[in-house]
Design an enzyme around this catalytic site. Sequence first.
Site, PDB file in Angstrom:
ATOM      1  N   GLY A 175       1.275  -2.489  -6.351  1.00 48.55           N
ATOM      2  CA  GLY A 175       1.175  -1.307  -5.641  1.00 48.55           C
ATOM      3  C   GLY A 175      -0.415  -0.761  -5.958  1.00 48.55           C
ATOM      4  N   GLY A 176      -0.434   0.164  -6.971  1.00 48.77           N
ATOM      5  CA  GLY A 176      -1.628   1.011  -7.207  1.00 48.77           C
ATOM      6  C   GLY A 176      -2.772   0.232  -7.238  1.00 48.77           C
TER       7      GLY A 176
ATOM      8  CB  SER B 252       2.581  -1.444 -14.386  1.00 49.24           C
ATOM      9  OG  SER B 252       3.190  -0.095 -13.979  1.00 49.24           O
TER      10      SER B 252
ATOM     11  CD1 TRP C 135      -2.020  -1.930   0.140  1.00 47.44           C
ATOM     12  CD2 TRP C 135      -3.065  -1.226   2.140  1.00 47.44           C
ATOM     13  NE1 TRP C 135      -3.287  -2.831   0.580  1.00 47.44           N
ATOM     14  CE2 TRP C 135      -3.932  -2.555   1.964  1.00 47.44           C
ATOM     15  CE3 TRP C 135      -3.428  -0.604   3.386  1.00 47.44           C
ATOM     16  CZ2 TRP C 135      -4.882  -2.827   2.538  1.00 47.44           C
ATOM     17  CZ3 TRP C 135      -4.663  -0.950   3.709  1.00 47.44           C
ATOM     18  CH2 TRP C 135      -5.285  -2.032   3.603  1.00 47.44           C
TER      19      TRP C 135
ATOM     20  N   GLY D  31       4.780   2.034 -11.108  1.00 44.80           N
ATOM     21  CA  GLY D  31       3.848   3.202 -10.840  1.00 44.80           C
ATOM     22  C   GLY D  31       3.962   4.046 -12.357  1.00 44.80           C
TER      23      GLY D  31
ATOM     24  CD  GLU E 257       8.173  -4.425  -6.727  1.00 38.99           C
ATOM     25  OE1 GLU E 257       7.107  -4.502  -6.626  1.00 38.99           O
ATOM     26  OE2 GLU E 257       8.824  -3.550  -6.018  1.00 38.99           O
TER      27      GLU E 257
END
Length: 252
Positions: A235-236, A214, A11, A174, A168
């Site tokens: 992530g997002g 992503s 997060w 992102g 990653e």
Amino acid sequence: MARRPLMAGNWKMFKTVSESVDLVKKLKDSLSGVKDRDALVCPPFTALAAVSEVLKGSAVTLGAQNMNDNVQGAFTGEISPAMLKDAGCAYVILGHSERRQYYFETDALVNKKCKLALEQGLTPIVCVGEQLAEREAGRTFPVVESQVKGSLGGLTPEQAGKVVVAYEPVWAIGTGKTATPDQAQEVHAFVRDWIGRLFGSSIADGMRILYGGSVKPDNIDSLMAQKDIDGGLVGGASLKAEDFTRIVKFLS
Ligand code: 13P
């Protein structure tokens, strides 16, 4: 060996305590029937205890995004592994590229944290990945090799068997620019090969290697169809219950 998939939500620095509780209540419901894969959320430190309370009795597990490399002491502003366990964490993300880039974390520091996390009973998710300039210069493999060796060096095979690695590529984080499944698979296979050389083939076969950068509902299926991709570090898309649920339920 069949590896159990793991989908982890990082997060980052998003969500207050009440926002975290809202999100995780939704996930607890939406993921209640999921049995053949693991789901993990890694909220900010301030929300860990409250999220842990909500997750009681659920299959979703809890992790943190970082920890200090000491057991305890005068380290203002830092969080120890025992504090994370006490707050309900089973996992901790270590050496995320944002920690390496903005807080100057080195492989040596990540290595120290990794050993301490294992000693303290936390499962480390150790992140590696090349920057855009490194990929463009054809240096992806040597960069990832030195991160793997530097971050995991000195572990016993038994310890290494408990580690999760996340690949990653920094240029995919992102940015909406995912590595293609083939690009990701190539590096995952390379990481697994190095794990085998360092710790033996049975440790390499059993190690879960996650892809991050992503990851979205519309690309997770093709990533997970790759032989050496065992899950995602998201992530997002992990900030939205619907998206993370769809990601955990890949190919189903
Ligand atoms: P995004 O999924 O937002 O690209 O972030 C990836 C990441 O850094 C997970 O740790």
